[in-house]
Design an enzyme around this catalytic site. Structure first.
Site, PDB file in Angstrom:
ATOM      1  CE1 TYR A  52      18.146  49.331 -12.261  1.00 39.70           C
ATOM      2  CE2 TYR A  52      16.516  49.141 -14.003  1.00 39.70           C
ATOM      3  CZ  TYR A  52      16.881  49.586 -12.751  1.00 39.70           C
ATOM      4  OH  TYR A  52      15.983  50.282 -11.993  1.00 39.70           O
ATOM      5  CG  ASN A 150      26.570  62.415   1.341  1.00 45.23           C
ATOM      6  OD1 ASN A 150      25.961  63.374   1.805  1.00 45.23           O
ATOM      7  ND2 ASN A 150      27.556  62.563   0.460  1.00 45.23           N
ATOM      8  CB  VAL A 153      17.454  57.400  -1.965  1.00 39.55           C
ATOM      9  CG1 VAL A 153      16.494  56.626  -1.057  1.00 39.55           C
ATOM     10  CG2 VAL A 153      16.982  57.308  -3.401  1.00 39.55           C
ATOM     11  NE  ARG A 175      37.085  59.750   9.933  1.00 41.79           N
ATOM     12  CZ  ARG A 175      38.058  59.033   9.337  1.00 41.79           C
ATOM     13  NH1 ARG A 175      38.835  59.627   8.437  1.00 41.79           N
ATOM     14  NH2 ARG A 175      38.235  57.782   9.619  1.00 41.79           N
ATOM     15  CE1 TYR A 238      17.685  53.180  -2.286  1.00 39.65           C
ATOM     16  CE2 TYR A 238      17.585  52.063  -0.165  1.00 39.65           C
ATOM     17  CZ  TYR A 238      17.992  53.131  -0.931  1.00 39.65           C
ATOM     18  OH  TYR A 238      18.693  54.168  -0.362  1.00 39.65           O
ATOM     19  N   GLY A 239      18.953  48.644  -3.777  1.00 38.98           N
ATOM     20  CA  GLY A 239      20.106  48.934  -4.621  1.00 38.98           C
ATOM     21  C   GLY A 239      21.204  47.925  -4.370  1.00 38.98           C
ATOM     22  CD1 TRP A 264      13.786  48.451  -9.606  1.00 37.12           C
ATOM     23  CD2 TRP A 264      12.937  46.676 -10.650  1.00 37.12           C
ATOM     24  NE1 TRP A 264      14.228  48.489 -10.890  1.00 37.12           N
ATOM     25  CE2 TRP A 264      13.734  47.414 -11.563  1.00 37.12           C
ATOM     26  CE3 TRP A 264      12.311  45.507 -11.084  1.00 37.12           C
ATOM     27  CZ2 TRP A 264      13.906  47.017 -12.887  1.00 37.12           C
ATOM     28  CZ3 TRP A 264      12.489  45.116 -12.401  1.00 37.12           C
ATOM     29  CH2 TRP A 264      13.275  45.861 -13.289  1.00 37.12           C
ATOM     30  CE  LYS A 321      19.834  61.833  -8.550  1.00 34.69           C
ATOM     31  NZ  LYS A 321      20.285  60.449  -8.752  1.00 34.69           N
TER      32      LYS A 321
END
Length: 326
Positions: A52, A150, A153, A175, A238-239, A264, A321
């Site tokens: 990170y 998916n 975010v 799919r 952003y990732g 970020w 989550k």
């Protein structure tokens, strides 16, 4: 108290341990929060792996996000009360039972939201909202192209498109998730296994390309998004889920005056004023309460079962989550 810790960087299921350590005590102008719910985010796992942008000194407790109840207040605290549900910001790792934070960094949560949605209110909803409304400033009727549609975010982007009046082109790897995203409100869907992303985007936009793109993957997927930008377009990175570099043709930047920019959430909070943070949370709480930015929950694990939980979080068999509770 119980705390999840790691003494070396590595695979989360290998390096995480659950230890008993002394609980902290609040000092002046601080509150003691009993953490009840903690989501497992990709950023948490990147930290544990040592990949990170900002890494802690070891041994460390992971966890950027969570919610809990104030159980103690220090001298001088007048605007927070015992029993109040809060989001503790800036705590040194939330995968433990208790944390101490400055009172003004304990964000009160409206009663109608509850601890599950409160625990997931910070990272993903704030990322989607700020990228779209503050950085890109997407105009109604425009297209926003995104990969990892998916993800949480990605799903928030789809929901905000309905709320704010823009359209989404959503790139996915599998799919089988497309029907679910279509029901959520996705305007267009592209499965990378079945279609040429750049060609499909140009067909949808009359050959113009898109003004806005969101890349959380990198590698070949992010490169295809960059190649789909139109004149004056901007892509926010952003990732970096793929862990691979972007390949960008310089002519795309030169002749289209397109731009690619890193984004970020940590930087936003580092530079935001208290008033901006207060406004952000008021907005997010409203969008969560009305269902726009509700986060689906895939599974819950007790804090002691953290190794099983991180494995489940990375399977990604269900959109939602994985939470650490208790």
């Amino acid at each position: 108290m119980r705390a999840v810790r790691f003494a070396s960087f590595g695979e989360p299921a290998d390096v995480l341990t659950v230890e008993n350590i002394p609980a902290p005590q609040p000092g002046p102008n601080q509150v003691l929060v009993r953490i009840q719910v903690r989501p497992i985010n990709p950023s948490d796992l990147f930290v544990i792996r040592g990949l990170y942008g900002a890494l802690p000194r070891l041994p460390a407790v992971p966890g950027f996000e969570g919610a809990g109840v104030i159980v103690g207040v220090g001298e001088g605290v007048i605007n927070r009360t015992i029993g109040q549900l809060v989001i503790p910001m800036g705590a040194p790792g939330l995968w433990q039972e208790y944390v101490v934070v400055p009172a003004d960094r304990a964000i009160p949560v409206p009663g109608e939201i509850g601890d599950r949605q409160a625990a997931t209110a910070l990272v993903n909803p704030a990322t989607a909202w700020l990228m779209l409304t503050e950085t890109l400033r997407v105009e109604p009727g425009e297209w926003v192209l995104q990969n990892a549609a998916n993800s949480i975010v990605g799903r928030h982007v789809i929901r905000l498109a309905q709320r704010l009046g823009f359209r989404t082109i959503n790139v996915v790897r599998r799919r089988e998730v497309m029907d679910d995203l279509r029901a959520l409100g996705a305007h267009e869907l592209i499965c990378e296994q079945d279609e040429q992303v750049v060609a499909r985007v140009h067909a949808l936009t009359g050959g113009k390309g898109v003004r806005y793109a969101l890349d959380s993957v990198g590698g070949a997927s992010g490169s295809r998004l960059a190649a789909s930008l139109g004149v004056g377009g901007m892509m926010l990175v952003y990732g970096a889920i793929a862990g691979e570099p972007l390949t960008i043709h310089p002519g795309m930047l030169l002749f289209r005056s397109a731009s690619i920019r890193g984004w970020w959430l940590t930087h936003w909070f580092q530079n935001a004023t208290p008033e901006q943070v207060q406004t952000l949370f008021a907005t997010l709480f409203g969008l969560i309460a009305d269902g726009t930015l509700t986060t689906p929950i895939a599974a819950e694990y007790d804090l002691s079962d953290v190794r099983e939980a991180v494995i489940a979080a990375e399977r990604k068999t269900h959109a939602g989550k994985v939470l650490l509770v208790g």
